[in-house]
Scaffold this active site. Structure first.
Site: not given
Lengths: 474, 523
Positions: A25, A31, A111, A176, A358, A389
């Site tokens: 991209g 991104k 990335d 850019r 949990y 939590r």
């Protein structure tokens, strides 16, 4: 979270193999935001995941943009020195990807811009040869407002623009982008499986995405956005006693004050900008939201103080304590010594008879987490400590084993702001009534809370405190 | 082909020409060969079928238990799905696999205990016409001309049918359903706008459109072939040749007015060639994304799924449950005989073997020379404190528990262990992987295979724990458009019977069924 059940001989999950998600991209298309959100979700699900950013690596090795040769970002002709430099950065960065895979990692999100077919072919072939599954993840924005917002909120605060005038920096950054646009090729090739996201989640197209883990990635991406918002958490505590009402009243004043500060800084009117409030279906939780409803009433003298929408969420009910319902920790220890020993050893996964662990709670809350991702307005969650939590651990990226020990004190407001590189979280103390301090069991806590799970972390002098000006390193 | 570009105009829909009839012929020939009846099943008949996808039932017949349940093992309530209310409106030309997708999706969501029902407009049309014929003797003409948009009267009738079925769907959602699938062509913007406007009037109900696009002539041909060969009453007194021609003309009538979804504000999913490419626009929310998630994994390549329990284990012989015991002598003989049985069945076709991490399944697969993968999530239902005990011992040690489990086996969770519902949840990733694979042999355990089997045959949760999966038997499932064909091969190697029938109740009747339903169950 689900890891132990699906771990295979290779140490990876679901027999899904190693996956390299290659972002594609133009700059400022969200991104990084998407990459980090995905990393957080997959880690929450127990998948060993790492974002490896070409830009971060370059900055680490070479420093900010001002130290680079002038043709570093302009596409097209470059001097041989610049070419070699770029090559060195790329190889070094990709070596980090290998290092993570070799250390047992399963998903890497690479990335970088990868804006040309040739670049994608190179990186795809390189990793595919070694048996890594490739997914191209393209982010496209056809809404200029999203691009502008990204530039202003993320890009110009990067080290590349340290000390710049904001407007000049924005202008430079657009320059850019224009450099990249000339040479940008959207992902049309069907060579690799791809996911194309338009306007950060509004529309998604996929090609040849198969299997549990890969489709899970798409599943998640359908639910994200990158608008700026704040999520507040507070415990529900308004029984119909005067202290309860005082608590709720103070909470309202404090949240409105915090919010006003934050919104005014961004030039938004806090009276009309809506706040969404989620409460559990317990009456006590809902009562805590009443002062907000009163303050939003248009008949209020002097006009409404705020605009709110309160939603009751039955899925946010507290952890089920099973046979331990109504027992104090001492009683539980006395009547169920064996279970108690196992509970203390592993409070996250231990499930008392007829109770939820949990872990069970986290699984139950997954739809709520996705909804949390989706809400675009500021959100206040008035809930039970156990639920808070689990939600916090997800947002901040804490390991599952730490969930039972996260301290959620009465009278604290936890504030979480999702940002591109993680979240900012902070705890504020707004109330000092009975029940806040340890050992206050004879008062309010006792009346409301027969489920000792809710106070477990606090009673055991919680090991994990969220937020004191802490910015989590996700 | 993938979408070219989000902004580029939409490609014209694939046009099926009459010369493509050859393809249909070929597909028909293959299909007839494939559907030669295999030996029938011995396990009774299935309850009255309904809808494109099977019998009418609430998603979970397993009752939510009271809190006052006694004994040490608990019963665990079904998750709360009361907030999920979705109209899923199909969009697509005939023979694009709409009913296939509806049916698969229904099975998946029902397996996860959502309440799902398909409202098929074609069924309603046929049922009403049948009724009319029975009452007045007038036979409506349902050949291609009925489907022409130039036929004003028929168009009005078809619109009315689509609206009626939408009303039925909405009423059903209001009465507690979660996902109502509107299985119709919904091929124009105007029709979709009507649906959208109607659903908008209902608070708490959302609509998403699911468009099935198919430009692979082979898939369309196979669908057409299925349509004319499967006893569709629309073509009852028609020769297959004429039926094909008429059906292709019907498709062309739809093609003339078909508009693919381009409305930017709609919440929709577009599936191209059954899952190769997919587009999701404004799909938000847990259940909605979950639907998209599932549909991406489907494929139509022919393949078979084989289930086998491990060979008889030493614990089986001793009557103990759970544990990690090795195979008995007879179990080892089964393991040795398994490779030939599989080889006879699939020849040189590729196959992957999945086992659990327990040694009895690994031993059973030891002589098979295929790729083998182990899954921890295929391990047997965890019996917690009862692991390694016999049923008699459990009855003695925990009499109340024992009674509890008999009363509601699907929801019963062993202390420190699992319930069948827990197993279903942990198997979901396995199902998802299974959907995308080719030939698979799963060497598993009784409870695990019951759950997987129930998914493929769409069996109700309450019956699931009583499905018969005997030892030393290979079950072969072949997914078809509307269900699965089944064959069972029992090897003549003796083994103990580990099946415990439901006390004081008839054994649930289970039968594989892969035919299509052409009438509405209420007709």
């Amino acid at each position: 979270m689900v890891a132990p059940l699906y771990t295979t001989d290779s140490g990876l999950l679901f027999h899904a193999g190693k996956i390299l998600v290659v972002t594609v991209g133009l700059p400022a298309r969200g991104k990084t935001h998407i990459s980090r959100a995905l990393e957080r979700y997959l880690r929450w699900a127990g998948v060993k995941t790492q974002v490896i950013s070409l830009g971060d690596y370059r900055r680490k090795i070479l420093g900010g943009a001002q130290k680079l040769p002038s043709d570093y970002f302009t596409l097209g002709e470059k001097s041989p020195e610049t070419m070699a430099l770029r090559r060195r950065i790329q190889d070094g960065c990709e070596q980090q990807i290998w290092d993570f895979f070799h250390a047992g990692g399963q998903v890497v999100i690479y990335d970088a811009n990868n804006g040309s077919v040739a670049q994608r072919q190179r990186v795809g072939t390189k990793f595919d040869k070694e048996g890594v599954h490739i997914i191209m993840l393209e982010s496209i924005c056809d809404d200029p407002k999203i691009v502008e917002r990204n530039i202003r909120s993320v890009k110009i605060s990067s080290p590349d623009y340290r000390g710049w005038d904001p407007d000049k920096a924005v202008e430079d950054y657009y320059g850019r982008i224009r450099g990249h646009e000339k040479h940008y090729e959207t992902v049309d090739e069907l060579t690799w499986p791809f996911i194309r996201i338009i306007n950060v989640g509004e529309k998604i197209m996929v090609n040849d995405i198969r299997g549990y883990l890969q489709s899970r990635i798409v599943f998640f991406l359908m639910n994200i956005h990158n608008k700026y918002r704040t999520i507040y958490f507070a415990r529900a505590d308004a029984d119909l006693s005067p202290t309860g009402w005082e608590y709720a009243e103070r909470l309202k004043d404090f949240v409105l004050e915090r919010r006003a500060k934050s919104l005014q800084q961004r030039g938004i009117d806090p009276k009309t900008n809506r706040l969404v409030i989620w409460t559990s279906a317990r009456r006590r939780a809902h009562h805590t939201a009443w002062p907000f409803i009163a303050a939003a009433d248009p008949r209020t003298p002097g006009g409404p103080q705020c605009s709110v929408k309160v939603i009751e969420k039955p899925q946010m009910s507290e952890i089920n304590p099973g046979v331990w319902d109504g027992l104090s920790p001492d009683e539980a220890k006395k009547f169920y010594p064996e279970e108690w020993a196992r509970f203390v050893k592993d409070p996250y996964s231990f499930r008392a008879p007829r109770a939820e662990s949990y872990h069970d709670l986290s699984v139950r809350l997954e739809p709520t987490l996705l909804e949390l991702e989706r809400v675009q307005e500021d959100l206040l969650i008035i809930g039970h400590a156990s639920v808070i939590r689990c939600l916090l651990a997800y947002l901040i990226g804490l390991p599952a084993s730490e969930i039972p020990a996260i301290e959620v004190a009465r009278g604290d407001l936890l504030e979480v702001v999702p940002a591109s590189y993680g979240v900012h979280s902070q705890a504020y103390h707004f109330w000092d009534g009975p029940g806040r301090k340890l050992g206050d069991h004879d008062t309010m806590a006792e009346k409301n809370e027969t489920n000792f799970y809710e106070n477990y972390a606090e009673d055991t002098k919680g090991k994990r405190r969220i937020g004191q000006e802490e910015e989590s390193a996700v | 082909m993938a979408e070219q570009n989000p902004t580029s105009p939409v490609r014209p829909a694939f046009q099926l020409e009459l010369q493509d009839l050859d393809l249909v012929d070929n597909a028909l020939a293959t299909q007839n060969k494939e559907t030669t009846p295999v030996h029938s099943l011995e396990i009774g008949t299935r309850p009255t079928p309904f809808g494109a996808g099977g019998p009418i039932r609430l998603a979970s017949q397993a009752s939510t238990p009271p809190r006052s349940v006694v004994g040490i093992g608990g019963k665990v309530a079904k998750p709360d799905y009361s907030e999920a209310k979705i109209v899923l409106a199909m969009v697509g030309l005939p023979a694009r696999g709409k009913s296939y997708l509806s049916n698969k999706l229904m099975r998946y969501l029902q397996w996860l205990e959502y309440d799902v029902k398909v409202f098929n407009v074609g069924q309603l049309r046929r049922s009403r016409a049948k009724q009319k014929k029975e009452q007045s003797g007038v036979k409506e003409d349902h050949t291609a001309s009925y489907f022409s948009h130039n036929n004003v009267e028929a168009t009005r009738l078809r619109d009315a049918l689509a609206e009626d079925s939408l009303e039925m769907l909405i009423n059903w959602l209001k009465a507690g359903g979660n996902v109502g699938i509107h299985d119709a062509t919904n091929s124009t913007r105007a029709r979709r706008a009507k649906i959208e406007a109607r659903v908008a009037k209902e608070k708490g109900i959302v609509v998403i459109f699911l468009e099935s696009v198919c430009d692979d002539p082979a898939i369309i041909a196979a669908n057409v072939a299925l349509k004319v060969s499967s006893g569709d009453p629309d073509y009852k007194d028609t020769s297959p040749e004429d039926a094909k021609r008429d059906f292709i003309r019907r498709i062309k009538e739809y093609e003339a007015v078909y508009e693919t979804i381009t409305e930017p504000h709609l919440s929709y999913l577009r599936i191209t060639n059954v899952g190769n490419q997919a587009t999701a626009c404004r799909i938000h929310g847990y259940l909605q994304s979950r639907i998209a998630f599932y549909l991406m994994n489907l494929h139509l390549k022919p393949r078979s799924i084989f289930f086998s329990r491990h060979g008889e284990s030493q614990f089986n012989v001793e009557g103990k449950i759970g544990g990690d015991s090795p195979l008995s002598e007879r179990g080892l003989r089964y393991a040795s005989a398994l490779p030939d049985l599989i080889k006879d069945n699939i020849g040189d076709a590729p196959l992957t073997v999945w086992t659990s991490t327990l040694q009895r399944t690994i031993q059973t697969g030891q002589h098979l020379s295929y790729t083998k993968l182990t899954w921890k999530s295929l391990d047997e239902l965890d019996a917690g404190v009862c692991d390694g005990m016999t049923y008699e011992e459990i009855e003695q040690a925990y009499p109340e528990d024992f009674a509890n489990r008999d009363e509601d086996k699907f929801n019963y969770r062993y202390r420190g262990g699992e319930s069948y519902r827990d197993v279903v949840i942990r198997l979901e990733p396995v199902i998802m992987e299974l959907e995308r694979q080719d030939n698979i042999l799963i060497i598993g355990h009784q409870a695990i295979l019951r759950c997987l089997y129930a998914y493929f045959h769409n069996l109700p949760q309450a019956d699931l724990p009583y499905i018969k999966i005997p030892l030393h038997t290979v079950i072969k499932l072949t997914p078809k458009a509307y269900g699965c064909d089944e064959e069972r091969y029992t090897l003549p190697i003796g083994a103990v019977d580990t099946h415990r029938p439901k006390p004081k109740a008839p054994q649930p009747e289970v039968k594989a069924y892969s035919g299509r339903e052409y009438y509405d169950g209420n007709a």
